[in-house]
Design a protein around this motif. Structure first.
Motif, PDB file in Angstrom:
ATOM      1  N   ASP C 105       9.832 -12.180  34.591  1.00  0.00           N
ATOM      2  CA  ASP C 105      10.761 -13.294  34.379  1.00  0.00           C
ATOM      3  C   ASP C 105      11.387 -13.188  32.991  1.00  0.00           C
ATOM      4  OD1 ASP C 105       9.586 -14.568  36.755  1.00  0.00           O
ATOM      5  OD2 ASP C 105       7.894 -15.032  35.444  1.00  0.00           O
ATOM      6  N   LEU C 106      12.563 -13.748  32.826  1.00  0.00           N
ATOM      7  CA  LEU C 106      13.191 -13.868  31.498  1.00  0.00           C
ATOM      8  C   LEU C 106      13.340 -12.509  30.825  1.00  0.00           C
ATOM      9  CD1 LEU C 106      11.106 -16.984  30.437  1.00  0.00           C
ATOM     10  CD2 LEU C 106      13.565 -17.004  30.828  1.00  0.00           C
ATOM     11  N   ILE C 120       6.318  -1.024  35.202  1.00  0.00           N
ATOM     12  CA  ILE C 120       6.377  -2.467  34.979  1.00  0.00           C
ATOM     13  C   ILE C 120       7.198  -2.750  33.719  1.00  0.00           C
ATOM     14  CG2 ILE C 120       4.993  -4.491  34.339  1.00  0.00           C
ATOM     15  CD1 ILE C 120       2.625  -3.097  35.830  1.00  0.00           C
ATOM     16  N   ARG C 123       7.389  -9.657  31.495  1.00  0.00           N
ATOM     17  CA  ARG C 123       8.154 -10.877  31.255  1.00  0.00           C
ATOM     18  C   ARG C 123       8.704 -10.896  29.845  1.00  0.00           C
ATOM     19  NH1 ARG C 123       5.135 -16.049  32.458  1.00  0.00           N
ATOM     20  NH2 ARG C 123       3.384 -14.923  31.577  1.00  0.00           N
ATOM     21  N   ASN C 124       9.919 -11.356  29.734  1.00  0.00           N
ATOM     22  CA  ASN C 124      10.562 -11.542  28.428  1.00  0.00           C
ATOM     23  C   ASN C 124      10.704 -10.226  27.649  1.00  0.00           C
ATOM     24  OD1 ASN C 124      11.799 -13.507  26.799  1.00  0.00           O
ATOM     25  ND2 ASN C 124      10.013 -13.680  25.494  1.00  0.00           N
ATOM     26  N   ILE C 126      12.857  -6.881  26.714  1.00  0.00           N
ATOM     27  CA  ILE C 126      14.281  -6.579  26.654  1.00  0.00           C
ATOM     28  C   ILE C 126      14.440  -5.072  26.493  1.00  0.00           C
ATOM     29  CG2 ILE C 126      16.444  -6.973  25.427  1.00  0.00           C
ATOM     30  CD1 ILE C 126      15.483  -9.581  26.460  1.00  0.00           C
ATOM     31  N   THR C 138       3.750   1.092  31.742  1.00  0.00           N
ATOM     32  CA  THR C 138       3.592  -0.347  31.574  1.00  0.00           C
ATOM     33  C   THR C 138       4.269  -0.783  30.279  1.00  0.00           C
ATOM     34  OG1 THR C 138       1.485  -0.372  32.755  1.00  0.00           O
ATOM     35  CG2 THR C 138       1.941  -2.245  31.321  1.00  0.00           C
ATOM     36  N   THR C 141       4.599  -7.826  28.227  1.00  0.00           N
ATOM     37  CA  THR C 141       5.410  -9.008  27.917  1.00  0.00           C
ATOM     38  C   THR C 141       5.984  -8.967  26.506  1.00  0.00           C
ATOM     39  OG1 THR C 141       3.991 -10.272  29.377  1.00  0.00           O
ATOM     40  CG2 THR C 141       5.315 -11.525  27.826  1.00  0.00           C
ATOM     41  N   TYR C 144      10.301  -5.132  22.882  1.00  0.00           N
ATOM     42  CA  TYR C 144      11.695  -4.814  22.636  1.00  0.00           C
ATOM     43  C   TYR C 144      11.859  -3.290  22.652  1.00  0.00           C
ATOM     44  CZ  TYR C 144      16.166  -4.019  20.597  1.00  0.00           C
ATOM     45  OH  TYR C 144      17.447  -3.578  20.405  1.00  0.00           O
ATOM     46  N   PHE C 156       1.693   3.349  28.004  1.00  0.00           N
ATOM     47  CA  PHE C 156       1.319   1.932  27.993  1.00  0.00           C
ATOM     48  C   PHE C 156       1.817   1.309  26.697  1.00  0.00           C
ATOM     49  CE2 PHE C 156      -1.302  -1.621  26.815  1.00  0.00           C
ATOM     50  CZ  PHE C 156      -1.584  -2.282  28.000  1.00  0.00           C
ATOM     51  N   PRO C 159       1.902  -5.865  24.395  1.00  0.00           N
ATOM     52  CA  PRO C 159       2.850  -6.971  24.238  1.00  0.00           C
ATOM     53  C   PRO C 159       3.564  -6.955  22.889  1.00  0.00           C
ATOM     54  CG  PRO C 159       0.672  -7.780  24.884  1.00  0.00           C
ATOM     55  CD  PRO C 159       0.529  -6.327  24.610  1.00  0.00           C
ATOM     56  N   CYS C 160       4.814  -7.352  22.877  1.00  0.00           N
ATOM     57  CA  CYS C 160       5.554  -7.644  21.640  1.00  0.00           C
ATOM     58  C   CYS C 160       5.775  -6.424  20.761  1.00  0.00           C
ATOM     59  CB  CYS C 160       4.840  -8.706  20.801  1.00  0.00           C
ATOM     60  SG  CYS C 160       4.374 -10.158  21.726  1.00  0.00           S
ATOM     61  N   SER C 162       7.844  -3.611  19.013  1.00  0.00           N
ATOM     62  CA  SER C 162       9.239  -3.606  18.584  1.00  0.00           C
ATOM     63  C   SER C 162       9.659  -2.192  18.198  1.00  0.00           C
ATOM     64  CB  SER C 162       9.372  -4.533  17.375  1.00  0.00           C
ATOM     65  OG  SER C 162      10.628  -4.376  16.769  1.00  0.00           O
ATOM     66  N   ASN C 189      -0.405  -4.014  20.594  1.00  0.00           N
ATOM     67  CA  ASN C 189       0.539  -5.151  20.557  1.00  0.00           C
ATOM     68  C   ASN C 189       1.130  -5.377  19.178  1.00  0.00           C
ATOM     69  OD1 ASN C 189      -2.203  -6.303  19.981  1.00  0.00           O
ATOM     70  ND2 ASN C 189      -1.127  -8.262  19.849  1.00  0.00           N
ATOM     71  N   ASN C 190       2.389  -5.743  19.177  1.00  0.00           N
ATOM     72  CA  ASN C 190       3.153  -6.086  17.971  1.00  0.00           C
ATOM     73  C   ASN C 190       3.272  -4.907  16.995  1.00  0.00           C
ATOM     74  OD1 ASN C 190       4.802  -8.035  16.846  1.00  0.00           O
ATOM     75  ND2 ASN C 190       3.175  -9.039  15.698  1.00  0.00           N
TER      76      ASN C 190
END
Lengths: 230, 230, 230
Positions: C105-106, C120, C123-124, C126, C138, C141, C144, C156, C159-160, C162, C189-190
């Protein structure tokens, strides 16, 4: 549904399922995508393009825990000529988008914000209330622009940059102050800006840096915490 | 389109193009924005406000590669009284939003999540499945709240905080465990929380910090990796 | 509104307020949610599921300040069999989603992107233009994924994460090059990836790390700046 009070210019294209509420003014040569919602009082100039599923002119809302209560008399959203707005975005009342501004998809801009001429607010970027964005500024995808921030002309903000304005993190009603980014400064992707820091003119903040104090003009700062790179 | 089986209270305002599926229950004094979609079985209390273009009660979906398969019998989405939800948001089935909760725009909350009384889930925040959020919690804009996380009462999570729950990063079906954030802790913007760390009561995590191990109660941790600030 | 030129297969389910523009082709056993917009020329295979309020096949737009101008003749969006797409997402023209892909989503994917089989895009997340994503990847969520990036099979990305592709940060028309992530690498992540870095096969990038230079195959890198963990 186009409310009878709306004033619509020449050569305006409407998608399907568009909703236009009362007292909306739309200029000439405007394109409005499917399922767009234009809330009451919004003013749109000429040659504006609005992507699908976007909301324009949202009023503010809040709950008990939020420090800022919605103003009773917010001005309308004003969109100048030649502005382009993406899909699935949410722009509030009391925002001014100057001529030539580009707003991406999945983007939101809250009330009391001005975006200067030809600036870009990228996809999935979020701009909080009471922030001033200058001319020819680039705010890239996924940025978080906090409230009470000043971004001068020709600033470049890379993707996913994060900022904050509350050094007490919700502990009370202290004054909030976001960062100030001076003319021509550049911020690398995923950098973190703490409340009230000033990034000097033409300074460069490296990607992933954490900026805990002011950055002098023309200097480059990198690391966590950010240090001047000689 | 309002399904014939829907139960609608007094003084409910519907926007244009609203879709209400079967077995939805809506209380009194509810405002539903344009183009809102309320999926089947959703239950909404009194004095609830739903922003435009939002989906409520989405069932789970997945592909071959995803570890978690959708449950066959998820409970309905339940929204208590005085909840406010923004525009362009997506809230799944089997979520409980307690009284007074505020959910921003462009936000998503997955199944098996409870959000406690008067808590805020900010704009563009994403909450994964099987996470428990306490009362009077603030989750600011752009946060990523992973699955299997516990957030106790009165926690403050600054903008763009990221968390994770899988220390093997997709290498197998190991147990996932998100961070635990104890009562009153505060997390600075763009901090990174690793899987299964515990942030102690009233602890403070600095902006941009990377938290690789537990943070004791009442301590402040900053840096990458995070270290206690004496 | 379904345009008369659309070719629709057997057993296709349409939600309310769906818009299907000219020359769209839809296969068999497809489910299309409420308020979905399918722009002209889009091609959709069999057993595809599209969530509510999603836009498929958006053409590119730009303003004066943007380096990349929209191509005049972008190919259509092509969605293969067994693809699932979430709610409130925006997928552009000239994207290819291979069989079994899952998009959350989003989420937004820009033009000239291929997503390989069973991958995959969370979500969210971009994804920018001109990027190639392999099979069984993968992307979690909130990631970027910048333009001009190569992501090989079985990568893999937590999340998040960048990434960026412009080391001169908008200072001119230099060649842009995003990161290259080799087969089987894992990114925590991040994490922050600078332009043009290569992450070697099966390398691991720790959560919150800032990657300023290439990471050798099979090595683990952590910190800001990222250093090899022996």
């Amino acid at each position: 549904m186009i409310h009878a009070s709306a004033q619509i210019g020449h050569n305006v294209t409407f998608g399907e399922n568009v909703v236009i509420e009362e007292n909306v003014v739309i200029g000439n040569n405007v394109t409005i995508g499917h399922n767009v919602i234009i809330k009451k009082d919004t003013r749109i100039g000429d040659f504006v393009q609005i992507g699908e599923l976007t909301v324009l002119g949202k009023p503010t809302s809040s709950n008990k825990k939020m420090a800022r209560k919605p103003g009773k008399t917010l001005d309308p959203l004003v969109i100048a000529d030649h502005v382009t707005i993406g899909c699935n975005s949410v722009i509030y009342r009391h925002v001014k988008l100057e001529s030539g501004v580009f707003v991406g998809d999945l983007t939101s801009i809250r009330e009391k914000v001005t975006v200067g001429e030809d600036s870009i607010v990228g996809r999935n970027a979020i701009v909080e209330t009471n922030t001033r964005i200058g001319k020819r500024v680039t705010i890239q995808t996924g940025c978080y622009i906090t409230a009470d921030m000043i971004i001068e002309d020709e600033v470049f903000i890379g993707p996913c940059v994060s900022s904050s304005n509350d050094k007490y993190m919700g502990m009370g009603n202290f004054k909030h102050q976001g960062p100030v980014i001076k003319r021509g400064a550049k911020i690398g992707n995923n950098a973190t800006l703490l409340p009230a820091v000033t990034i000097g003119e033409n300074a460069i903040v490296g990607a992933g840096s954490v900026i805990t104090k002011d950055v002098p003009a023309n200097k480059t700062v990198v690391g966590n915490p950010g240090r001047i790179k000689e």
